[in-house]
Design a protein around this motif. Sequence first.
Motif, PDB file in Angstrom:
ATOM      1  N   ALA A 192     -84.970 -29.665 -10.314  1.00 45.74           N
ATOM      2  CA  ALA A 192     -83.595 -30.015  -9.980  1.00 45.74           C
ATOM      3  C   ALA A 192     -83.489 -30.465  -8.524  1.00 45.74           C
ATOM      4  O   ALA A 192     -82.786 -31.432  -8.208  1.00 45.74           O
ATOM      5  CB  ALA A 192     -82.676 -28.816 -10.226  1.00 45.74           C
ATOM      6  N   LEU A 193     -84.206 -29.790  -7.633  1.00 46.41           N
ATOM      7  CA  LEU A 193     -84.194 -30.160  -6.217  1.00 46.41           C
ATOM      8  C   LEU A 193     -84.798 -31.546  -6.027  1.00 46.41           C
ATOM      9  O   LEU A 193     -84.273 -32.364  -5.248  1.00 46.41           O
ATOM     10  CB  LEU A 193     -84.964 -29.126  -5.402  1.00 46.41           C
ATOM     11  CG  LEU A 193     -85.033 -29.351  -3.892  1.00 46.41           C
ATOM     12  CD1 LEU A 193     -83.637 -29.393  -3.288  1.00 46.41           C
ATOM     13  CD2 LEU A 193     -85.877 -28.263  -3.233  1.00 46.41           C
TER      14      LEU A 193
ATOM     15  N   ALA B 153     -84.777 -33.978  -8.119  1.00 44.74           N
ATOM     16  CA  ALA B 153     -83.808 -34.960  -8.605  1.00 44.74           C
ATOM     17  C   ALA B 153     -82.679 -35.170  -7.604  1.00 44.74           C
ATOM     18  O   ALA B 153     -82.145 -36.281  -7.489  1.00 44.74           O
ATOM     19  CB  ALA B 153     -83.248 -34.508  -9.949  1.00 44.74           C
ATOM     20  N   ARG B 154     -82.313 -34.125  -6.880  1.00 39.94           N
ATOM     21  CA  ARG B 154     -81.256 -34.248  -5.878  1.00 39.94           C
ATOM     22  C   ARG B 154     -81.753 -34.979  -4.629  1.00 39.94           C
ATOM     23  O   ARG B 154     -81.016 -35.726  -3.991  1.00 39.94           O
ATOM     24  CB  ARG B 154     -80.709 -32.868  -5.504  1.00 39.94           C
ATOM     25  CG  ARG B 154     -79.831 -32.240  -6.579  1.00 39.94           C
ATOM     26  CD  ARG B 154     -78.563 -33.044  -6.752  1.00 39.94           C
ATOM     27  NE  ARG B 154     -77.625 -32.443  -7.680  1.00 39.94           N
ATOM     28  CZ  ARG B 154     -77.442 -32.843  -8.928  1.00 39.94           C
ATOM     29  NH1 ARG B 154     -78.176 -33.840  -9.398  1.00 39.94           N
ATOM     30  NH2 ARG B 154     -76.558 -32.271  -9.710  1.00 39.94           N
ATOM     31  N   LEU B 155     -83.033 -34.773  -4.278  1.00 36.86           N
ATOM     32  CA  LEU B 155     -83.603 -35.453  -3.119  1.00 36.86           C
ATOM     33  C   LEU B 155     -83.855 -36.933  -3.403  1.00 36.86           C
ATOM     34  O   LEU B 155     -83.742 -37.772  -2.501  1.00 36.86           O
ATOM     35  CB  LEU B 155     -84.916 -34.780  -2.708  1.00 36.86           C
ATOM     36  CG  LEU B 155     -84.814 -33.390  -2.087  1.00 36.86           C
ATOM     37  CD1 LEU B 155     -86.201 -32.796  -1.885  1.00 36.86           C
ATOM     38  CD2 LEU B 155     -84.070 -33.459  -0.752  1.00 36.86           C
TER      39      LEU B 155
ATOM     40  N   HIS C 277     -82.870 -39.569  -6.488  1.00 35.26           N
ATOM     41  CA  HIS C 277     -82.224 -39.786  -7.779  1.00 35.26           C
ATOM     42  C   HIS C 277     -83.049 -40.647  -8.720  1.00 35.26           C
ATOM     43  O   HIS C 277     -82.781 -40.688  -9.930  1.00 35.26           O
ATOM     44  CB  HIS C 277     -80.841 -40.413  -7.561  1.00 35.26           C
ATOM     45  CG  HIS C 277     -79.877 -39.525  -6.831  1.00 35.26           C
ATOM     46  ND1 HIS C 277     -79.465 -38.309  -7.345  1.00 35.26           N
ATOM     47  CD2 HIS C 277     -79.262 -39.655  -5.630  1.00 35.26           C
ATOM     48  CE1 HIS C 277     -78.627 -37.736  -6.496  1.00 35.26           C
ATOM     49  NE2 HIS C 277     -78.489 -38.531  -5.438  1.00 35.26           N
TER      50      HIS C 277
ATOM     51  N   GLU D  24     -78.092 -23.280 -12.976  1.00 38.21           N
ATOM     52  CA  GLU D  24     -77.648 -24.562 -12.438  1.00 38.21           C
ATOM     53  C   GLU D  24     -78.776 -25.590 -12.452  1.00 38.21           C
ATOM     54  O   GLU D  24     -78.563 -26.764 -12.757  1.00 38.21           O
ATOM     55  CB  GLU D  24     -77.111 -24.386 -11.012  1.00 38.21           C
ATOM     56  CG  GLU D  24     -75.723 -23.759 -10.936  1.00 38.21           C
ATOM     57  CD  GLU D  24     -75.717 -22.265 -11.175  1.00 38.21           C
ATOM     58  OE1 GLU D  24     -74.642 -21.702 -11.431  1.00 38.21           O
ATOM     59  OE2 GLU D  24     -76.800 -21.649 -11.113  1.00 38.21           O
TER      60      GLU D  24
ATOM     61  N   ILE E 263     -78.903 -29.159 -14.488  1.00 35.45           N
ATOM     62  CA  ILE E 263     -79.178 -30.449 -13.851  1.00 35.45           C
ATOM     63  C   ILE E 263     -80.289 -31.191 -14.574  1.00 35.45           C
ATOM     64  O   ILE E 263     -80.182 -32.384 -14.855  1.00 35.45           O
ATOM     65  CB  ILE E 263     -79.542 -30.245 -12.362  1.00 35.45           C
ATOM     66  CG1 ILE E 263     -78.306 -29.832 -11.572  1.00 35.45           C
ATOM     67  CG2 ILE E 263     -80.149 -31.518 -11.769  1.00 35.45           C
ATOM     68  CD1 ILE E 263     -78.601 -29.379 -10.150  1.00 35.45           C
TER      69      ILE E 263
ATOM     70  N   ASP F 249     -79.399 -34.645 -16.082  1.00 31.71           N
ATOM     71  CA  ASP F 249     -79.660 -35.785 -15.197  1.00 31.71           C
ATOM     72  C   ASP F 249     -81.009 -36.466 -15.389  1.00 31.71           C
ATOM     73  O   ASP F 249     -81.216 -37.558 -14.867  1.00 31.71           O
ATOM     74  CB  ASP F 249     -79.554 -35.327 -13.729  1.00 31.71           C
ATOM     75  CG  ASP F 249     -78.147 -34.890 -13.364  1.00 31.71           C
ATOM     76  OD1 ASP F 249     -77.252 -34.980 -14.222  1.00 31.71           O
ATOM     77  OD2 ASP F 249     -77.952 -34.452 -12.221  1.00 31.71           O
TER      78      ASP F 249
END
Length: 212
Positions: free
Chosen positions: A28-29, A31-33, A35, A70, A74, A78
């Motif tokens: 998840a991290l 993917a956030r760093l 996209h 969470e 994600i 995502d």
Amino acid sequence: MVSRLPNLHIVDLGSITLVATGPLTNLALAARLDHEFPQLLESVVIMGGNIYGKGNTTPSAEFNFHVDPEAAYIVLSDFNTSIYIVSWELTLEQAVDMNWFKSLLNVKTKRGEFMKSIHDHSLVKLASPETASCSGVKDWIPCDPAAMAVALDKSVLKTYKTCPCTVELTGTVTRGQMMVDWNSLSGQSKTIHVVTDLHNEKLKELMLAGVQ
């Protein structure tokens, strides 16, 4: 950009099947760093979640999803790639005879000796009354090997259902539980491959090959 993830840019990401056998925080991290990261993977196989509401950490949640709901939310939402879920309940159904598993650990190869060394402690824990009452089975539960088998050889798949899935984040007693929309009633377009059965003998064959 991929340069933010230096440990990955040296390989051909487009051909990678990523296998997740723990909480999904790092995925998840990532993917956030970046996209674009999820789209660079061919597929993701996740050992985690529960498809019938049977938990092993709470009455309704499996450990890997319960630790970081969470993150699981994600990844399922995502990651625009092919995702396979190897759930806790599936691995219970794929349990192998404990004597067979111990014989696997006694294969006299470097891989066999390594497998034995990393399972000695867990075999003691598995014999405890607390663990036995949690799983409800006395045999060995192949959680991570089942996920690896799906990633390595799709012929091990017997049946799976493609449908929307999500993770409960706010439920008083259901936080961390995976919701499988078996009948596509939610209207969500994002779908996940939920593995419902494996060829058990093929799974054992792959496990045996792993210690040769």
